[in-house]
Write a protein that holds these residues in place. Structure first.
Motif, PDB file in Angstrom:
ATOM      1  N   PHE A   1       0.864  -1.180   0.000  1.00 29.25           N
ATOM      2  CA  PHE A   1       0.000   0.000   0.000  1.00 29.25           C
ATOM      3  C   PHE A   1       0.899   1.228   0.000  1.00 29.25           C
ATOM      4  N   VAL A   2       0.628   2.145  -0.911  1.00 25.54           N
ATOM      5  CA  VAL A   2       1.392   3.389  -0.988  1.00 25.54           C
ATOM      6  C   VAL A   2       0.431   4.555  -0.816  1.00 25.54           C
ATOM      7  N   ILE A   3       0.748   5.429   0.134  1.00 23.03           N
ATOM      8  CA  ILE A   3      -0.053   6.629   0.388  1.00 23.03           C
ATOM      9  C   ILE A   3       0.781   7.827  -0.033  1.00 23.03           C
ATOM     10  N   SER A   4       0.291   8.593  -0.995  1.00 24.72           N
ATOM     11  CA  SER A   4       1.007   9.768  -1.469  1.00 24.72           C
ATOM     12  C   SER A   4       0.814  10.936  -0.510  1.00 24.72           C
ATOM     13  N   GLN A   5       1.689  11.934  -0.649  1.00 27.95           N
ATOM     14  CA  GLN A   5       1.538  13.133   0.174  1.00 27.95           C
ATOM     15  C   GLN A   5       0.231  13.860  -0.116  1.00 27.95           C
ATOM     16  N   ASP A   6      -0.293  13.676  -1.349  1.00 25.11           N
ATOM     17  CA  ASP A   6      -1.562  14.318  -1.688  1.00 25.11           C
ATOM     18  C   ASP A   6      -2.757  13.451  -1.322  1.00 25.11           C
ATOM     19  N   SER A   7      -2.525  12.409  -0.502  1.00 19.80           N
ATOM     20  CA  SER A   7      -3.576  11.569   0.090  1.00 19.80           C
ATOM     21  C   SER A   7      -4.105  10.472  -0.830  1.00 19.80           C
ATOM     22  N   GLN A   8      -3.566  10.299  -2.014  1.00 23.04           N
ATOM     23  CA  GLN A   8      -4.008   9.187  -2.840  1.00 23.04           C
ATOM     24  C   GLN A   8      -3.467   7.873  -2.274  1.00 23.04           C
ATOM     25  N   VAL A   9      -4.268   6.818  -2.405  1.00 23.81           N
ATOM     26  CA  VAL A   9      -3.902   5.506  -1.871  1.00 23.81           C
ATOM     27  C   VAL A   9      -3.976   4.473  -2.976  1.00 23.81           C
ATOM     28  N   ARG A  10      -2.936   3.658  -3.096  1.00 28.04           N
ATOM     29  CA  ARG A  10      -2.933   2.563  -4.062  1.00 28.04           C
ATOM     30  C   ARG A  10      -2.570   1.248  -3.380  1.00 28.04           C
ATOM     31  N   MET A  11      -3.226   0.190  -3.809  1.00 31.29           N
ATOM     32  CA  MET A  11      -2.812  -1.167  -3.448  1.00 31.29           C
ATOM     33  C   MET A  11      -2.113  -1.768  -4.653  1.00 31.29           C
ATOM     34  N   ILE A  12      -0.940  -2.354  -4.439  1.00 29.33           N
ATOM     35  CA  ILE A  12      -0.110  -2.876  -5.521  1.00 29.33           C
ATOM     36  C   ILE A  12       0.169  -4.346  -5.248  1.00 29.33           C
ATOM     37  N   ALA A  13       0.068  -5.170  -6.288  1.00 30.22           N
ATOM     38  CA  ALA A  13       0.293  -6.606  -6.129  1.00 30.22           C
ATOM     39  C   ALA A  13       0.769  -7.199  -7.449  1.00 30.22           C
ATOM     40  N   ASN A  14       1.275  -8.424  -7.348  1.00 34.12           N
ATOM     41  CA  ASN A  14       1.660  -9.201  -8.513  1.00 34.12           C
ATOM     42  C   ASN A  14       0.517 -10.150  -8.841  1.00 34.12           C
ATOM     43  N   VAL A  15      -0.035 -10.016 -10.041  1.00 34.63           N
ATOM     44  CA  VAL A  15      -1.135 -10.870 -10.478  1.00 34.63           C
ATOM     45  C   VAL A  15      -0.716 -11.545 -11.776  1.00 34.63           C
ATOM     46  N   ASP A  16      -0.532 -12.875 -11.728  1.00 32.16           N
ATOM     47  CA  ASP A  16      -0.130 -13.636 -12.917  1.00 32.16           C
ATOM     48  C   ASP A  16       1.126 -13.053 -13.542  1.00 32.16           C
ATOM     49  N   ASP A  17       2.142 -12.789 -12.692  1.00 28.31           N
ATOM     50  CA  ASP A  17       3.449 -12.284 -13.123  1.00 28.31           C
ATOM     51  C   ASP A  17       3.401 -10.887 -13.732  1.00 28.31           C
ATOM     52  N   SER A  18       2.354 -10.143 -13.452  1.00 26.50           N
ATOM     53  CA  SER A  18       2.264  -8.761 -13.887  1.00 26.50           C
ATOM     54  C   SER A  18       1.974  -7.875 -12.673  1.00 26.50           C
ATOM     55  N   VAL A  19       2.549  -6.688 -12.675  1.00 27.03           N
ATOM     56  CA  VAL A  19       2.324  -5.754 -11.577  1.00 27.03           C
ATOM     57  C   VAL A  19       1.048  -4.961 -11.858  1.00 27.03           C
ATOM     58  N   VAL A  20       0.128  -4.993 -10.887  1.00 29.23           N
ATOM     59  CA  VAL A  20      -1.177  -4.353 -11.029  1.00 29.23           C
ATOM     60  C   VAL A  20      -1.427  -3.490  -9.796  1.00 29.23           C
ATOM     61  N   PHE A  21      -2.047  -2.326  -9.992  1.00 27.86           N
ATOM     62  CA  PHE A  21      -2.439  -1.533  -8.834  1.00 27.86           C
ATOM     63  C   PHE A  21      -3.905  -1.147  -8.928  1.00 27.86           C
ATOM     64  N   TRP A  22      -4.476  -0.937  -7.753  1.00 25.52           N
ATOM     65  CA  TRP A  22      -5.856  -0.464  -7.601  1.00 25.52           C
ATOM     66  C   TRP A  22      -5.808   0.906  -6.918  1.00 25.52           C
ATOM     67  N   MET A  23      -6.542   1.879  -7.449  1.00 22.98           N
ATOM     68  CA  MET A  23      -6.656   3.176  -6.799  1.00 22.98           C
ATOM     69  C   MET A  23      -7.797   3.094  -5.807  1.00 22.98           C
ATOM     70  N   HIS A  24      -7.495   3.380  -4.559  1.00 22.33           N
ATOM     71  CA  HIS A  24      -8.472   3.207  -3.479  1.00 22.33           C
ATOM     72  C   HIS A  24      -9.329   4.447  -3.301  1.00 22.33           C
ATOM     73  N   SER A  25     -10.606   4.251  -2.966  1.00 21.03           N
ATOM     74  CA  SER A  25     -11.503   5.366  -2.662  1.00 21.03           C
ATOM     75  C   SER A  25     -11.028   6.094  -1.418  1.00 21.03           C
ATOM     76  N   VAL A  26     -11.105   7.421  -1.463  1.00 19.30           N
ATOM     77  CA  VAL A  26     -10.741   8.228  -0.307  1.00 19.30           C
ATOM     78  C   VAL A  26     -11.872   9.206  -0.031  1.00 19.30           C
ATOM     79  N   VAL A  27     -11.757   9.969   1.091  1.00 18.39           N
ATOM     80  CA  VAL A  27     -12.805  10.927   1.435  1.00 18.39           C
ATOM     81  C   VAL A  27     -12.283  12.338   1.236  1.00 18.39           C
TER      82      VAL A  27
END
Length: 424
Positions: A398-424
């Motif tokens: 999980f990476v949280i940017s200084q501007d409050s964006q949040v991403r979940m990052i994982a390896n899926v089938d040998d490829s790097v994929v990220f999801w942008m998480h909902s924030v308030v």
């Protein structure tokens, strides 16, 4: 209401959605009034109040929509002004300190021939944050009116009944992002650990009021509350940070030794097992509070609504641990934990000698809808976790940017994929 994901990605589409949500009110706002309101709030986001960026929530609702009695934590407290005030960017700026972002909202409604006016302040309390910040108590009564968050300069978020329906950031509109904590990947990667923990406790330690499967699912829900709390605390600090989950036990230690230089490393002793110890105590206590033959939904509601002193004490300990973890993430570098949520170290420098040029963004929770992402547009935190996930398929970051964006990052089938998480 129609599918939230169908919101057109422009201002006209958002105005149309807001008007649709307010269609039951005969004296509701026109499209022109809604457009002007959105523009005024966008302008307010660019202002400063005593050197600080304006941050506010604005609810579009008539004064008679709220009872004269009641208030937080379970309801809302509406303070109605004796005379309405002009709805302008400067007026929102002036009121923003009085209508604290996390506790209150500025209330507006149109007056015939005069456009939107500010009629009062609605004190909601902070429980609405529990949906994203990991609190135990329920959010209280829903608010079936649109709420617009003036989040940061050039950043508005549009909500209805605590659901994100759209986002205006910079010059672009976006549809609702994803709640990554509902993703199948996150559930499946930790499933064996939850089942293992329940098996350890099942021999006389867990009340037989829930099945082992329900206990495991309950542990999953409670764990998500913990991680949400950690991430929200980091976001609210304005510092940013990252955390990577490695495999449990020796496999995780070996991966950390191979790929990550932690300035501060933790002894792998019983103190490091505080999270699983607390988790076991919490699900055991919930099981004791459940009636015989209870199901997961009832158990979850007991967790959220119980006033049991022991459960309150465990919750306080649980979320103090979350605060401790968020403080560790304030140090430059990644916090490194294993899948049991035991700290391996922090201040970690990921030193994978491998460039990652291809990363995909997932647009659905299952990761089946992907698009290519420009890696060069990301900062060092994101690229470091991309590299780690490319060589360690079991890692989740999980990476949280200084501007409050949040991403979940994982390896899926040998490829790097990220999801942008909902924030308030």
């Amino acid at each position: 209401m129609s599918d939230l994901s169908s919101t057109p990605l422009d201002l006209a589409g958002m105005v149309g959605r807001l008007q649709c949500l307010l269609a039951d009110h005969t004296a509701g706002p026109s499209e022109t009034e809604l457009r002007e309101a959105c523009n005024a709030l966008y302008s307010a986001s660019l202002l400063k109040e005593e050197g600080r960026a304006v941050r506010a929530r604005v609810i579009i609702a008539p004064p008679d929509a709220f009872a004269s009695s009641g208030g937080p934590p379970d309801g809302t407290h509406a303070m109605r002004f004796t005379a309405s005030h002009p709805f302008t960017a400067n007026e929102i700026k002036r009121l923003s300190p009085a209508a604290s972002f996390f506790h209150s909202a500025v209330a507006i409604w149109p007056v015939k021939g005069r456009g939107f006016r500010i009629w009062g302040i609605l004190n909601t309390g902070p429980r609405w944050m529990n949906l994203v910040a990991g609190g135990r108590k329920p959010a209280g009564d829903g608010i079936p009116h649109p709420i617009i968050h003036v989040r940061d300069p050039g950043w508005l978020l549009f909500y209805h009944n605590y659901q994100l329906i759209g986002e205006w950031r910079g010059r672009e509109f976006h549809g609702p992002r994803l709640d990554v904590f509902q993703s199948r990947l996150l559930n499946e990667r930790f499933a064996h650990l939850r089942l293992g923990m329940v098996h350890q406790l099942s021999d006389g330690c867990l009340p037989p009021n829930l099945s082992e499967a329900d206990y495991a699912d309950l542990a999953h829900l409670v764990s998500l509350q913990f991680v949400k709390r950690v991430i929200n605390l980091v976001r609210s600090s304005g510092h940013g940070g990252s955390v990577v989950f490695l495999p449990e036990g020796e496999e995780g230690i070996e991966a950390a030794t191979r790929w990550i230089d932690c300035k501060y490393t933790s002894e792998q002793d019983d103190a490091g097992m505080r999270f699983p110890h607390l988790m076991k105590s919490i699900i055991r206590r919930i099981g004791m509070l459940c009636p015989e033959g209870c199901n997961l939904e009832t158990a979850w509601n007991i967790f959220r609504n119980s006033h049991d002193p022991e459960l309150d004490r465990l919750e306080e300990a649980f979320f103090e641990l979350a605060r401790f973890f968020s403080d560790l993430m304030q140090v430059d570098g990644a916090m490194v934990v294993d899948q049991r949520v035991c700290v391996i170290g922090f201040g970690g420098e990921i030193r994978v000698d491998r460039n990652v040029f291809q990363v995909s963004q997932a647009h659905d929770l299952n990761g089946s809808e992907l698009s290519d992402w420009n890696v060069q547009a990301d900062g060092t935190r994101h690229r470091a976790v991309y590299r780690l996930c490319s060589v360690e398929p079991k890692v989740i970051g999980f990476v949280i940017s200084q501007d409050s964006q949040v991403r979940m990052i994982a390896n899926v089938d040998d490829s790097v994929v990220f999801w942008m998480h909902s924030v308030v």
